[in-house]
Design a protein around this motif. Structure first.
Motif, short mmCIF file in Angstrom:
data_model
loop_
_atom_site.label_atom_id
_atom_site.label_comp_id
_atom_site.label_asym_id
_atom_site.label_seq_id
_atom_site.Cartn_x
_atom_site.Cartn_y
_atom_site.Cartn_z
N ILE A 186 38.23 41.07 36.94
CA ILE A 186 37.75 42.24 36.19
C ILE A 186 37.22 41.86 34.80
CG2 ILE A 186 38.49 44.37 35.08
CD1 ILE A 186 40.30 44.83 37.55
N HIS A 189 33.87 40.03 34.66
CA HIS A 189 32.74 40.94 34.88
C HIS A 189 32.42 41.71 33.60
CE1 HIS A 189 31.73 40.49 39.08
NE2 HIS A 189 33.01 40.59 39.44
N ALA A 215 33.39 45.72 37.99
CA ALA A 215 34.61 45.93 37.21
C ALA A 215 35.27 47.26 37.59
CB ALA A 215 34.30 45.90 35.72
N SER A 219 38.83 47.54 39.88
CA SER A 219 39.99 48.22 39.30
C SER A 219 40.52 49.31 40.23
CB SER A 219 39.63 48.81 37.93
OG SER A 219 38.67 49.83 38.03
N VAL A 291 38.01 51.40 33.68
CA VAL A 291 38.84 50.23 33.96
C VAL A 291 40.16 50.30 33.20
CG1 VAL A 291 38.97 47.72 33.79
CG2 VAL A 291 36.83 48.80 34.48
#
Length: 337
Positions: A186, A189, A215, A219, A291
């Motif tokens: 994550i 990104h 991302a 998530s 996120v």
């Protein structure tokens, strides 16, 4: 003799992909393992043993200091790396995007010569100024009051979100291998998206959107995998959101500023319509909110946001490592002063 061994050891470490910053200790340990058969202290001889047997010994302090000096002479400043871990963020100042290099783990002095503190901030703290993290930024001092306040507010928002995401993901409960894979991908990104937006070139703005898509997607899949042991194989964020079991991680309208995945995929390959810097940055902010909200509800083994850990000085560090710095390097540093 040490030089000859280190030439071979360093070559093998390089071929193995060992990070430059960790090579001195690895090389010193390999030298002990392969080159030293016996250690004599006074009249007593013994084998060096394993790392935990010798890491605090005076003789290993000497070997590590000599090895570190050899690496310093060979690689110079490239050996330093970053003393603090950083993740790139993006902030808009005067309608122009710039990169923020956000420290997500910081170091502070402890007892002189004995300890240091490692800190995991969950937000921008009171003694910090996020605008000092700008990389090749504008002249902040020239901004008028309104512009300066807006720039600082945005920088605090972005840096705070990045830090919150990092501290939330750092200790997630890895209920499966996929959870660890998702969590580890994550921040890279988000890092790439920020850098690409700051370049402000049409193709980079398009590519940034795919990183933002991934991302968000990862998530949501992470939360689903943790809760149900599975996730929907789709790029559709609304579909992923609706299939998450249990309480939703955030309100569904959060997704409204993120284009559908078909557009994202088209931009990924350079096609699709033009993207303005303002739209790209707006979607970046929405991505951080999505996120951060998903990471916040992820299961964790413990939460380290705002925590500090006091660490003792490694026992294998020599008290005066400057004694071992190569003479030529010392002379050059003195000339530069």
């Amino acid at each position: 003799m040490l030089d000859d061994w280190l030439q071979v050891i360093d070559r093998n470490l390089a071929l193995d992909g060992t990070a430059l910053t960790t090579r001195p200790l690895d090389a010193a340990c390999q030298f002990v393992r392969f080159a030293i058969k016996q250690i004599r202290i006074g009249d007593v001889e013994s084998k060096p043993g394993k790392f935990l047997d010798y890491f605090a010994s005076e003789w290993f302090k000497f070997i590590f200091a000599r090895t570190s000096a050899w690496y310093r002479g060979r690689y110079g400043e490239a050996l330093d790396g970053n003393s603090e871990r950083e993740v790139a963020g993006c902030v808009l100042i005067l309608d122009t995007p710039f990169v923020l290099q956000i420290p997500v783990v910081t170091h502070r002095p402890g007892k002189p010569g004995d300890t240091m503190w490692i800190h995991f901030p969950k937000e921008v703290e009171g003694d910090e100024d996020a605008l000092t993290w700008l990389k090749k930024g504008p002249n902040v001092a020239s901004l008028n009051r309104a512009e300066g306040m807006k720039a600082r507010r945005l920088a605090n928002e972005v840096a705070g979100a990045i830090r919150a995401i990092y501290t939330s993901l750092a200790t997630i409960e890895r209920t499966s291998d996929r959870v660890g894979e998702f969590g580890g991908a994550i921040l890279p990104h988000l890092d790439r998206a920020a850098v690409q937006i700051a370049r402000a070139r049409p193709e980079d703005l398009k590519h940034a959107h795919w990183d933002m898509q991934m991302a968000c997607e990862l998530s949501l899949k992470l939360v689903a995998e943790q809760r149900a042991g599975s996730f929907e194989v789709t790029h559709d964020l609304y579909h992923l959101y609706d299939r998450i079991p249990g309480p939703p991680p955030f309100k569904r309208p959060f997704l409204s500023n993120i284009p559908n995945w078909q557009k994202m995929a088209e931009w990924r390959y350079g096609g699709g319509q033009h993207i303005s810097i303002a739209d790209g940055f707006s979607r970046y902010r929405s991505t951080l909110k999505i996120v951060a909200a998903a990471a916040r509800v992820a299961k964790r083994e413990l939460y380290i946001g705002g925590a500090s850990i006091e660490l003792k000085k490694p026992p294998f560090l020599h008290d005066n490592s400057e004694l071992f710095v190569p003479r030529k390097l010392t002379e050059r540093n003195q000339r530069d002063m």
